[in-house]
Scaffold this motif. Structure first.
Motif, PDB file in Angstrom:
ATOM      1  N   ARG A 195       0.834  -1.186   0.000  1.00 28.44           N
ATOM      2  CA  ARG A 195       0.000   0.000   0.000  1.00 28.44           C
ATOM      3  C   ARG A 195       0.878   1.249   0.000  1.00 28.44           C
ATOM      4  NH1 ARG A 195      -4.509  -1.109   0.390  1.00 28.44           N
ATOM      5  NH2 ARG A 195      -4.110  -2.803   1.864  1.00 28.44           N
ATOM      6  N   LEU A 196       0.696   2.067  -1.002  1.00 30.10           N
ATOM      7  CA  LEU A 196       1.411   3.334  -1.054  1.00 30.10           C
ATOM      8  C   LEU A 196       0.555   4.356  -0.328  1.00 30.10           C
ATOM      9  CD1 LEU A 196       2.514   3.047  -4.754  1.00 30.10           C
ATOM     10  CD2 LEU A 196       4.019   3.134  -2.790  1.00 30.10           C
ATOM     11  N   ALA A 197       0.882   4.535   0.947  1.00 31.45           N
ATOM     12  CA  ALA A 197       0.041   5.388   1.787  1.00 31.45           C
ATOM     13  C   ALA A 197       0.056   6.820   1.272  1.00 31.45           C
ATOM     14  CB  ALA A 197       0.535   5.354   3.226  1.00 31.45           C
ATOM     15  N   GLU A 198       1.201   7.241   0.824  1.00 31.63           N
ATOM     16  CA  GLU A 198       1.353   8.634   0.422  1.00 31.63           C
ATOM     17  C   GLU A 198       2.091   8.661  -0.890  1.00 31.63           C
ATOM     18  OE1 GLU A 198       3.279  12.211   2.815  1.00 31.63           O
ATOM     19  OE2 GLU A 198       2.581  10.599   4.116  1.00 31.63           O
ATOM     20  N   LEU A 199       1.602   9.417  -1.816  1.00 36.19           N
ATOM     21  CA  LEU A 199       2.285   9.530  -3.087  1.00 36.19           C
ATOM     22  C   LEU A 199       2.260  11.002  -3.472  1.00 36.19           C
ATOM     23  CD1 LEU A 199       3.555   7.351  -4.868  1.00 36.19           C
ATOM     24  CD2 LEU A 199       1.533   7.444  -6.301  1.00 36.19           C
TER      25      LEU A 199
END
Ligand SMILES: [Mn+2]
Ligand SMILES: [Mn+2]
Ligand SMILES: [Zn+2]
Ligand SMILES: [Zn+2]
Lengths: 140, 140
Positions: B115-119
DNA sequence: CAGCAGTTTAGAATTGATCTAGACTGATTC
DNA sequence: GAATCAGTCTAGATCAATTCTAAACTGCTG
């Protein structure tokens, strides 16, 4: 005109010594190009061209040798985003990349701007060596 | 011995037609190798070898043509992890990869396990085309 | 300043991939 | 089923990035 060089050699000389690399003419010149111009992402060909323009005749073989030696010494980091061509990154800290596909250009994403909330455990018998996040972008 | 082939051609024939690709001998054979063996990550060279072993003499040029046509038709996805060599992934769903560097082998990480929490927002004037997460692993 | 391991280099070689032009073939039409 | 033709396939040439080789060179150390 032309007294001392625009940029001093002392700091890069120091870096080479610390890395256990003999500070040869070529390595000094290439280190200066690479490390005194802020964070960079260069290909072998690009670095070669820059060196020649800077009146530093270096063979392409030496460019490759040097890029790999610097990488193994931890001064550079190799980034693979395209088949057939390697980029070398002067920013060795933990961070990720935008890759502008049309232009073939990398751009840093600060390490704290990508958070991997969840990461699976590596297959048994293996350990994670590094995680690369490539955000491929194109003109919109 | 040798009646009907071990695996039917019908389903891959259907896929080719849907993709608007003329179902030629070579494309059918390659599609069968690629798509009836579960998720796979193959290089051109690997697929070529497999085809020859399966008594399907195909030229390397056709292997490359086919891999690219399948990719452009959305049947495959190209993954770049090593300089100088491309992998083609039969899993076109949203997912990421372990890359076993010593062996040169890719392994899927299910899409929901990273999971890319922040991009970060892409640079202005650009749009994100795709995000690749490569977890490089090695024997430990 | 002699000696030598480490370095550089020109040029050849290798590798993965692409290109080319001609032969072939799957689909369509009669 | 034969004629037709765009699309496909292929051998072989070519290309681009990289690596290799073996000989010349050069930064150290004694
Ligand atoms: Mn290396
Ligand atoms: Mn392509
Ligand atoms: Zn970077
Ligand atoms: Zn995959």
């Amino acid at each position: 005109m032309s007294g001392m060089p625009q940029r001093p050699y002392a700091p890069v000389l120091e870096r080479l010594k610390e890395a256990g690399l003999r500070p040869t003419r070529q390595r000094l010149a290439l280190a200066r190009i690479l490390f005194t111009n802020g964070d960079r992402h260069v290909t072998a060909e690009q670095l070669h061209d820059e060196a020649l323009k800077a009146e530093i005749p270096v063979s392409l073989a030496t460019i490759y040798n040097t890029l790999h030696q610097f990488t193994h010494a931890g001064l550079l980091r190799e980034v693979v985003v395209e088949p057939g061509r390697s980029y070398f990154d002067t920013n060795t800290s933990d961070h990720h990349h935008f890759f502008h596909e049309q232009v073939g250009q990398l751009e840093d994403i600060p390490g704290d701007q990508v958070r991997l909330a969840e990461l699976p455990a590596p297959p048994s018998g293996t350990a994670i060596r590094r995680v690369d996040v490539i955000v491929r972008i194109r003109p919109s």
